[in-house]
Design an enzyme around this catalytic site. Sequence first.
Site, PDB file in Angstrom:
ATOM      1  N   SER A  56      17.559  62.596 -88.855  1.00  0.00           N
ATOM      2  CA  SER A  56      16.507  62.565 -87.853  1.00  0.00           C
ATOM      3  C   SER A  56      16.791  63.520 -86.685  1.00  0.00           C
ATOM      4  CB  SER A  56      16.362  61.146 -87.309  1.00  0.00           C
ATOM      5  OG  SER A  56      15.340  61.109 -86.329  1.00  0.00           O
TER       6      SER A  56
ATOM      7  N   LYS B 225      11.663  62.883 -87.230  1.00  0.00           N
ATOM      8  CA  LYS B 225      12.060  62.819 -85.832  1.00  0.00           C
ATOM      9  C   LYS B 225      11.679  61.438 -85.300  1.00  0.00           C
ATOM     10  CE  LYS B 225      12.339  65.472 -81.675  1.00  0.00           C
ATOM     11  NZ  LYS B 225      13.587  64.743 -81.413  1.00  0.00           N
ATOM     12  N   ALA B 226      12.391  60.988 -84.260  1.00  0.00           N
ATOM     13  CA  ALA B 226      12.119  59.655 -83.712  1.00  0.00           C
ATOM     14  C   ALA B 226      10.658  59.542 -83.293  1.00  0.00           C
ATOM     15  CB  ALA B 226      13.025  59.378 -82.526  1.00  0.00           C
TER      16      ALA B 226
ATOM     17  N   GLY C 219      15.676  64.392 -75.790  1.00  0.00           N
ATOM     18  CA  GLY C 219      15.034  63.273 -75.105  1.00  0.00           C
ATOM     19  C   GLY C 219      13.851  62.707 -75.874  1.00  0.00           C
TER      20      GLY C 219
ATOM     21  N   CYS D 273      20.219  56.870 -79.499  1.00  0.00           N
ATOM     22  CA  CYS D 273      19.930  58.142 -78.834  1.00  0.00           C
ATOM     23  C   CYS D 273      20.617  58.163 -77.465  1.00  0.00           C
ATOM     24  CB  CYS D 273      18.432  58.353 -78.636  1.00  0.00           C
ATOM     25  SG  CYS D 273      18.109  59.862 -77.714  1.00  0.00           S
TER      26      CYS D 273
ATOM     27  N   LYS E 231      20.463  52.893 -87.264  1.00  0.00           N
ATOM     28  CA  LYS E 231      21.312  54.057 -86.984  1.00  0.00           C
ATOM     29  C   LYS E 231      22.224  53.753 -85.810  1.00  0.00           C
ATOM     30  CE  LYS E 231      21.384  59.065 -86.600  1.00  0.00           C
ATOM     31  NZ  LYS E 231      20.592  60.287 -86.764  1.00  0.00           N
TER      32      LYS E 231
ATOM     33  N   ILE F 214      26.969  58.652 -88.354  1.00  0.00           N
ATOM     34  CA  ILE F 214      26.840  58.313 -86.949  1.00  0.00           C
ATOM     35  C   ILE F 214      25.770  59.160 -86.249  1.00  0.00           C
ATOM     36  CG2 ILE F 214      29.243  57.580 -86.679  1.00  0.00           C
ATOM     37  CD1 ILE F 214      29.905  60.354 -85.525  1.00  0.00           C
TER      38      ILE F 214
ATOM     39  N   THR G  10      24.992  61.139 -82.465  1.00  0.00           N
ATOM     40  CA  THR G  10      25.845  62.112 -81.776  1.00  0.00           C
ATOM     41  C   THR G  10      26.792  61.440 -80.778  1.00  0.00           C
ATOM     42  OG1 THR G  10      24.108  62.378 -80.138  1.00  0.00           O
ATOM     43  CG2 THR G  10      24.152  63.963 -81.945  1.00  0.00           C
TER      44      THR G  10
ATOM     45  N   GLY H  40      22.452  67.159 -90.680  1.00  0.00           N
ATOM     46  CA  GLY H  40      21.818  67.269 -89.381  1.00  0.00           C
ATOM     47  C   GLY H  40      21.754  68.683 -88.860  1.00  0.00           C
TER      48      GLY H  40
END
Lengths: 241, 307
Positions: free
Chosen positions: B18, B42-43, B69, B128, B163, B189, B191, B263
């Site tokens: 993602s 993407k989120a 963000g 996030c 996640k 994982i 980040t 990723g």
Amino acid sequence: MSRLVVQSNQWFADKVYQMVLSGAKPHEPGQFVMVEISKGIDFFLRRPFSIADSKNDRLTLLYKVIGRGTSYMTTLIPGDTLDVLEQLGNGFRIDPNRQDVCLIGGGSGVFPLLGLARRLHERGIRPTAFLGFDTKQSACLISELSRVCQVAITTMDGTLGEMGNVCLYQAMYQHSYYYAVGPMAMLKAIAQKTTNGQMSLEERMGCGFGACMGCTIMTKKGPAQICKDGPVFSAGDLIWE
Amino acid sequence: MTVSFLGWTLDNPIIPASGTFGFGLEYASFFDLNQLGSLTTKAITARPRFGNPTPRIAEVPGGMLNAIGLQNPGVDDVIEVILPKLAQVFQKPIIANIAGSVVEEYLEVIDKLNSEPQIGAFEINISCPNVQEGGMVFGTNATLASDLVRRSKQHSRKPLIVKLSPNVTNIVDIARAVEDAGADALSLINTLVGMAIDREKARPVLANKFGGLSGPAIKPVALRMVFQVFEQVSIPIIGMGGVMTAEDAIDFILAGATAVGVGSANLRDPFACPKIIEALPGLIQHLGWSNIKSMIGGAHEKRHHRL
């Protein structure tokens, strides 16, 4: 994605190198490329570069030596190959009926104006170019641009042309339309006078093709990716804080 | 090359992670997306998000920092505009990543996406690092994480992947908590929180000051966490963190991953996933295994005794 061959890579002006690559696709003025500067993970991301000129399969890049990556690039020699993502971004829009145009470039923003000036010249348009540099040593492309446009120069220290910032040049506001490339402060100053033109923006980029959302700006038409929706925007669509 | 995951069969274990793959559309111009095992969006949040100011990206040795963000057009636009476009270029079940500031936002997005047939599973983003509210706040507190997962599970009509954040003292505690709360699988994982400083200007490079570190630099940390969590949970794991090559992907499978997320490699090389998928069969054969399924968790001592 293509593997391009370095034909030449040499000093061009103070902190500026010129690299000519072969095997390239044709590019519109204002488009850009993302260059993988080495195969290892030392330089993890590609670097975005504007295109000074694109002719046949030759791509001419001018790049300013700023950090580790661009310093490494100066060590490449003819015959080396580079993995390049090509034909990125939208490029400048040219209206053949618009004759009274000027080009405004500040620092490395001057580089992509060469290809644009040549394209305009092919269409029978001879613009005036207003170029701003820090000092005489970093000034470049003046003779190349002089063949296809009128050139006016400013330097911050006055060692070449008029002394001062290029956007203080009042003459450029007498033209009915502009193409401007340079630092944000320069673009903002121009936009505050008139938005009758196009501006090419720069930002740190992750991918260069619209996936990572690293280079988003808010425009009057909503969020835009500089890499994919730009890098060239109508000045009137941009929002200045 | 096939693996069983959440009741469906993946043609191969490679899944773009993602946030590095948009909604797939940009990559469809580079290669046929149907080569992928699946893909993670993407989120998606309940309402459109612009994200953080720029610069949002910084390169660091062995990887990159990002502080996007959660920029996305919001769940309604995703349903009306994006999913129909994606359906034209990708015909397998996708994983929809879901984020929110508060529990109710996650639930709102789940409720709206439940009836979308393209979505095979939800990936609940509790990790996030680049938003003030929600995100990692849930993922670094076992009680909050398990509450969010329990309530999401009540709403969701699809399998739930959670996640996890590596920015915790003990990732096993969080993994167990969300498994107990009903998670069907784990992704790990996300980040690692980091920063870069522009020493010429004497200020942080990122406008957000801090960002998430990804890329080969984090692979050893990610491998260790997958390895640890594999021994303590019984639900499948999507392993990710710095995967660049088929060799990296195999390392995660041996550590215990059933599928492997790719990723930031996608950003550097849009062909990263198809290259890894192409190289996998030869590598598996070279290492002397008959198939990928048999390699899952192969690096664990218990497995060695079993073999």
